[in-house]
Design an enzyme around this catalytic site. Sequence first.
Site, mmCIF file in Angstrom:
data_model
loop_
_atom_site.group_PDB
_atom_site.id
_atom_site.type_symbol
_atom_site.label_atom_id
_atom_site.label_comp_id
_atom_site.label_asym_id
_atom_site.label_seq_id
_atom_site.Cartn_x
_atom_site.Cartn_y
_atom_site.Cartn_z
ATOM 1 N N ASP A 10 -10.250 -0.718 0.945
ATOM 2 C CA ASP A 10 -8.909 -0.160 0.933
ATOM 3 C C ASP A 10 -8.221 -0.658 2.213
ATOM 4 O O ASP A 10 -8.897 -1.046 3.173
ATOM 5 C CB ASP A 10 -9.001 1.369 0.931
ATOM 6 N N ASP A 12 -4.644 0.686 3.673
ATOM 7 C CA ASP A 12 -3.913 1.699 4.436
ATOM 8 C C ASP A 12 -4.814 2.877 4.795
ATOM 9 O O ASP A 12 -5.360 3.544 3.914
ATOM 10 C CB ASP A 12 -2.700 2.188 3.636
HETATM 11 C C1 XBP Z 1 -1.601 3.268 0.128
HETATM 12 C C2 XBP Z 1 -0.352 3.724 -0.462
HETATM 13 C C3 XBP Z 1 0.841 2.905 -0.206
HETATM 14 C C4 XBP Z 1 1.305 2.907 1.248
HETATM 15 C C5 XBP Z 1 2.644 2.260 1.411
HETATM 16 O O1 XBP Z 1 -2.693 3.921 -0.510
HETATM 17 O O2 XBP Z 1 -0.295 4.728 -1.143
HETATM 18 O O3 XBP Z 1 1.876 3.426 -0.999
HETATM 19 O O4 XBP Z 1 1.447 4.231 1.696
HETATM 20 O O5 XBP Z 1 2.696 1.025 0.812
HETATM 21 P P1 XBP Z 1 -4.169 3.327 -0.424
HETATM 22 P P2 XBP Z 1 3.850 0.655 -0.243
HETATM 23 O O6 XBP Z 1 -4.557 3.329 1.027
HETATM 24 O O7 XBP Z 1 -5.001 4.297 -1.204
HETATM 25 O O8 XBP Z 1 -4.159 1.970 -1.052
HETATM 26 O O9 XBP Z 1 5.125 1.126 0.337
HETATM 27 O O10 XBP Z 1 3.783 -0.840 -0.360
HETATM 28 O O11 XBP Z 1 3.523 1.364 -1.521
HETATM 29 MG MG MG Z 2 -6.087 4.411 2.124
#
Ligand code: XBP
Ligand code: MG
Length: 251
Positions: A10, A12
């Site tokens: 993952d 973020d």
């Molecule tokens: C990440 C997300 C993303 C980010 C922002 O979740 O939910 O929406 O917050 O990115 P994970 P975007 O870590 O579970 O992948 O604005 O490009 O959506």
């Molecule tokens: Mg995440």
Amino acid sequence: MSALQALIWDVDGTVAETERDGHRVAFNAAFEAAGLPWRWGVAEYGALLQVAGGRERLLHDMARRPDAPADTAAREALALELHALKNRCYAALVARGGIAARPGVLRLMAECRQQGVALAVATTTGRRNVQALFDLLIGPAWPEHFGAVVCAEDAPAKKPDPQAYDIALDRLGLAPAQALALEDSPNGLRAARAAGIACGITRSAYFADATFEGAAWVRDDLEAPPAITLAGLRRAHSGSIAAPSLSTARP
Ligand code: XBP
Ligand code: MG
């Protein structure tokens, strides 16, 4: 259990604290640039993370705002515009060196490269955000080191849907039992488990107190003693050591 062939990351919250210090800050900069008085505080953004996807998060928040467009089409157009603006602000923030890798992330990725274990990404964020972050943290040649990079554009069904993990496995040519997912959120854990993949958790700022039932292990970060090494992950994955030695529940 099969031998470990790939780590699927993952992005973020797992690779870096991008939510609190990156996307949230960039959303606020986008609101400001668009002349809107909206701002998302640290705690408020944490609650909004229940909604996966930045554009979806915006739409969810707009639904309760009296000053957001009432018309659905106008609201969706504004969300699209603000999200694109946010992503430009995010890329600029990252390029300024505003985000660091979490402890142990680059070390564990390097161990995978040295020991022939594939690297992959399964994320809900957009490809350009991954590009901006990995260019900075790993260097511009990073795509050569990843066997699959699955982003929002590839997997529109966002976590907890397993689609991003299903696609990553397909592109890697691996079965679920040959991979390990690394996540920081309950939605991410649910996505990996729904794809049949074992999942280790490093707690991020926003999910410090979350429960992670079904995780292979839970740690504050990859360097929290005893550090998560590829050798340890491989042993645990093949079942040659008892799982509890890797499983550290928060007291
Ligand atoms: C990440 C997300 C993303 C980010 C922002 O979740 O939910 O929406 O917050 O990115 P994970 P975007 O870590 O579970 O992948 O604005 O490009 O959506
Ligand atoms: Mg995440």
